[in-house]
Design a protein around this motif. Structure first.
Motif, PDB file in Angstrom:
ATOM      1  N   PRO A 100       0.826  -1.213   0.000  1.00 50.68           N
ATOM      2  CA  PRO A 100       0.000   0.000   0.000  1.00 50.68           C
ATOM      3  C   PRO A 100       0.858   1.259   0.000  1.00 50.68           C
ATOM      4  CG  PRO A 100      -0.853  -1.605   1.564  1.00 50.68           C
ATOM      5  CD  PRO A 100       0.463  -2.132   1.096  1.00 50.68           C
ATOM      6  N   ALA A 101       0.551   2.183  -0.878  1.00 51.73           N
ATOM      7  CA  ALA A 101       1.367   3.386  -1.047  1.00 51.73           C
ATOM      8  C   ALA A 101       0.469   4.552  -1.426  1.00 51.73           C
ATOM      9  CB  ALA A 101       2.436   3.160  -2.114  1.00 51.73           C
ATOM     10  N   ILE A 102       1.094   5.675  -1.672  1.00 54.71           N
ATOM     11  CA  ILE A 102       0.397   6.877  -2.139  1.00 54.71           C
ATOM     12  C   ILE A 102       0.737   7.085  -3.606  1.00 54.71           C
ATOM     13  CG2 ILE A 102       0.178   9.375  -1.898  1.00 54.71           C
ATOM     14  CD1 ILE A 102       0.841   9.035   1.053  1.00 54.71           C
ATOM     15  N   MET A 103      -0.278   7.216  -4.434  1.00 54.03           N
ATOM     16  CA  MET A 103      -0.100   7.420  -5.869  1.00 54.03           C
ATOM     17  C   MET A 103      -0.544   8.834  -6.219  1.00 54.03           C
ATOM     18  SD  MET A 103       0.861   4.299  -6.675  1.00 54.03           S
ATOM     19  CE  MET A 103       0.665   4.163  -8.433  1.00 54.03           C
ATOM     20  N   GLN A 104       0.411   9.661  -6.637  1.00 55.69           N
ATOM     21  CA  GLN A 104       0.091  11.039  -7.030  1.00 55.69           C
ATOM     22  C   GLN A 104       0.004  11.103  -8.550  1.00 55.69           C
ATOM     23  OE1 GLN A 104       2.018  14.179  -4.828  1.00 55.69           O
ATOM     24  NE2 GLN A 104       2.223  15.428  -6.661  1.00 55.69           N
ATOM     25  N   VAL A 105      -1.151  11.473  -9.039  1.00 53.34           N
ATOM     26  CA  VAL A 105      -1.451  11.408 -10.465  1.00 53.34           C
ATOM     27  C   VAL A 105      -0.830  12.590 -11.194  1.00 53.34           C
ATOM     28  CG1 VAL A 105      -3.308  11.358 -12.178  1.00 53.34           C
ATOM     29  CG2 VAL A 105      -3.580  10.168  -9.983  1.00 53.34           C
ATOM     30  N   THR A 211      -3.549   4.995  -1.829  1.00 50.58           N
ATOM     31  CA  THR A 211      -4.196   6.291  -1.661  1.00 50.58           C
ATOM     32  C   THR A 211      -3.985   7.100  -2.933  1.00 50.58           C
ATOM     33  OG1 THR A 211      -3.829   6.281   0.734  1.00 50.58           O
ATOM     34  CG2 THR A 211      -4.270   8.406  -0.308  1.00 50.58           C
ATOM     35  N   ILE A 212      -5.053   7.461  -3.601  1.00 48.15           N
ATOM     36  CA  ILE A 212      -4.967   8.218  -4.848  1.00 48.15           C
ATOM     37  C   ILE A 212      -4.928   9.699  -4.502  1.00 48.15           C
ATOM     38  CG2 ILE A 212      -5.997   8.625  -7.098  1.00 48.15           C
ATOM     39  CD1 ILE A 212      -5.076   5.757  -6.617  1.00 48.15           C
ATOM     40  N   SER A 213      -3.830  10.364  -4.837  1.00 50.50           N
ATOM     41  CA  SER A 213      -3.645  11.780  -4.531  1.00 50.50           C
ATOM     42  C   SER A 213      -3.805  12.594  -5.811  1.00 50.50           C
ATOM     43  CB  SER A 213      -2.250  12.011  -3.928  1.00 50.50           C
ATOM     44  OG  SER A 213      -2.048  13.377  -3.624  1.00 50.50           O
ATOM     45  N   ALA A 238      -8.731   8.516  -0.978  1.00 50.15           N
ATOM     46  CA  ALA A 238      -8.424   9.593  -1.929  1.00 50.15           C
ATOM     47  C   ALA A 238      -8.029  10.850  -1.178  1.00 50.15           C
ATOM     48  CB  ALA A 238      -9.620   9.874  -2.841  1.00 50.15           C
ATOM     49  N   HIS A 239      -7.080  11.575  -1.756  1.00 45.09           N
ATOM     50  CA  HIS A 239      -6.635  12.868  -1.248  1.00 45.09           C
ATOM     51  C   HIS A 239      -6.728  13.861  -2.393  1.00 45.09           C
ATOM     52  CE1 HIS A 239      -3.283  15.854  -1.040  1.00 45.09           C
ATOM     53  NE2 HIS A 239      -3.824  16.084   0.123  1.00 45.09           N
ATOM     54  N   GLN A 274     -12.582   6.822   2.523  1.00 38.48           N
ATOM     55  CA  GLN A 274     -11.871   7.864   3.255  1.00 38.48           C
ATOM     56  C   GLN A 274     -11.468   8.965   2.270  1.00 38.48           C
ATOM     57  OE1 GLN A 274      -8.655   6.297   5.645  1.00 38.48           O
ATOM     58  NE2 GLN A 274      -9.845   4.502   6.277  1.00 38.48           N
ATOM     59  N   LEU A 275     -11.789  10.198   2.630  1.00 38.98           N
ATOM     60  CA  LEU A 275     -11.528  11.339   1.745  1.00 38.98           C
ATOM     61  C   LEU A 275     -10.812  12.429   2.523  1.00 38.98           C
ATOM     62  CD1 LEU A 275     -11.872  12.843  -0.939  1.00 38.98           C
ATOM     63  CD2 LEU A 275     -14.125  13.598  -0.134  1.00 38.98           C
ATOM     64  N   ASP A 276      -9.695  12.885   1.971  1.00 43.83           N
ATOM     65  CA  ASP A 276      -8.875  13.948   2.555  1.00 43.83           C
ATOM     66  C   ASP A 276      -8.888  15.130   1.596  1.00 43.83           C
ATOM     67  OD1 ASP A 276      -6.915  15.625   3.507  1.00 43.83           O
ATOM     68  OD2 ASP A 276      -5.435  14.064   3.848  1.00 43.83           O
ATOM     69  N   ILE A 277      -9.494  16.242   2.011  1.00 46.95           N
ATOM     70  CA  ILE A 277      -9.557  17.449   1.183  1.00 46.95           C
ATOM     71  C   ILE A 277      -8.650  18.500   1.799  1.00 46.95           C
ATOM     72  CG2 ILE A 277     -11.005  19.298   0.298  1.00 46.95           C
ATOM     73  CD1 ILE A 277     -11.684  16.745  -1.026  1.00 46.95           C
ATOM     74  N   GLU A 278      -7.730  19.028   1.000  1.00 45.66           N
ATOM     75  CA  GLU A 278      -6.868  20.119   1.461  1.00 45.66           C
ATOM     76  C   GLU A 278      -7.093  21.333   0.573  1.00 45.66           C
ATOM     77  OE1 GLU A 278      -2.397  21.232   2.892  1.00 45.66           O
ATOM     78  OE2 GLU A 278      -2.876  19.185   2.308  1.00 45.66           O
TER      79      GLU A 278
END
Length: 364
Positions: A100-105, A211-213, A238-239, A274-278
């Motif tokens: 499991p990792a973070i994927m920044q598109v 985690t899709i960023s 998602a972030h 889970q949703l992270d909005i910045e």
């Protein structure tokens, strides 16, 4: 009057230095102009790619056919990768894609990095106690954008700084999902081109566990138009970073763009948990902060999500630089402050609406 030896030496020194200085500055500004031109061309190409590229039509995934029985005892047994037990195939997929990792598109190739070590098992986004993204502030401070996520501080004399390659969600250095061999780019996702059966099995690892960023509304729309339809149904974490100008946030085009993007994400990610909005407001506090907060938390923007397991919102106002920074990356990281109209009570009410299962069933 005859010149003294000292005056002659000064004249010779100036005569030698001036041409060298002229050549130096000519080369310096020429290279700078070429670099700016290449950046402009690359930005235009990326902008065109994001607006026009769309995934081709494809057939939906079919059920993996079962292994046919032998019709004759003497007939040879044909074996393939799909004959391996599912557990072994899963281990092979994990070796290829990693855990499991973070994927920044990005529009060209996505970036991958580890999740923070402080995250517990099953956690795919940040907590309320975590600070806003420092990497996001640095990229924005350096003039970066969703189209230009890899940026570098301007050179200082002969000192040239490298590109900033940090994930805006994980705050870790990242790497591209590609390796080079014999001058050819090999993407790890090429394994999924083997067959539709392998493609279907690998979707969970590629979409459900990561985690899709998404950096900005541009990347969010680009991802929804080009990602696998079956894969988007598997996304759980998602972030999303929203970059909003403080002076023009209330323009009809700006408000419509964000509202439509949130609606697109809600429909494209039906099983999101889970949703992270910045929210990053540039530069300074937005005008009419009360109206900004009401619009942001309204059901038409962030309040339209329902049935989530976890929801986090971070809203910051980036402060403008008092003077042009010089030096390394830290000097280009702007200071920030909490949104003036932030209301903890209204935020908790928003979290309750978004994570309520009863309202999710009512809205459906």
């Amino acid at each position: 009057m005859r010149r003294t030896p000292m005056t002659k030496r000064k004249a010779c020194f100036i005569a030698c230095i001036l041409p060298c200085a002229a050549v130096y500055y000519c080369i310096k500004y020429t290279f700078r102009a070429v670099e700016e031109t290449l950046d402009a061309v690359d930005s235009a190409r990326q902008r065109h790619r994001i607006k026009t590229r769309k995934r081709p039509k494809s057939k939906p995934l079919a059920v993996i056919p079962s292994v046919s029985k032998r019709t004759s005892a003497s007939a040879p047994i044909k074996t393939s990768f799909l004959h391996l037990p599912p557990e072994i195939r899963l281990m092979i997929y994990r070796l290829v894609f990693g855990g499991p990792a973070i994927m920044q598109v990005r529009s060209t190739y996505s970036m991958r990095g580890p999740r923070p070590e402080t995250w517990v098992s099953g956690q795919g986004i940040r907590d309320d106690a975590d600070e806003p993204s420092k990497a996001l502030r640095l990229i924005i401070g350096l003039g970066g954008s969703p189209l230009r996520q890899l940026v570098a501080p301007p050179s200082v004399g002969c000192v040239i700084y490298g590109y900033v390659s940090r994930l805006i969600c994980g705050e870790k250095h990242c790497f591209a999902i590609t390796r080079y061999h014999d001058d050819e780019a090999v993407h790890y996702t090429d394994l999924m081109r083997t067959s539709r059966a392998v493609y279907g099995e690998a979707l969970d690892l590629l979409y459900a566990e990561h985690t899709i960023s998404l950096f900005g509304v541009e990347m969010a729309r680009y991802f929804c138009r080009n990602a696998s339809p079956e894969g988007m149904k598997r996304i759980r974490f998602a972030h999303v970073a929203l970059i909003i100008p403080s002076s023009s946030w209330d323009s009809p085009s700006q408000k419509k763009s964000i509202k439509d993007t949130m609606k697109l994400l809600r429909h494209s990610l039906p099983h999101l948990l889970q949703l992270d909005i910045e929210v990053a407001v540039t530069w300074g506090q937005p005008k009419d902060t009360g109206l900004f907060w009401s619009w942001l938390t309204d059901d038409g923007v962030l309040g339209q999500f329902r049935g989530l397991e976890k929801f986090v919102l971070k809203a910051s106002a980036y402060l403008p630089f008092t003077m042009r920074p010089r030096g390394n990356c830290e000097a280009w990281t702007p200071q920030y402050e909490l949104l003036e109209s932030w209301d903890d009570g209204e935020y908790q009410a928003l979290k309750t609406r978004v994570t309520s299962l009863d309202e999710a069933m009512a809205s459906s």
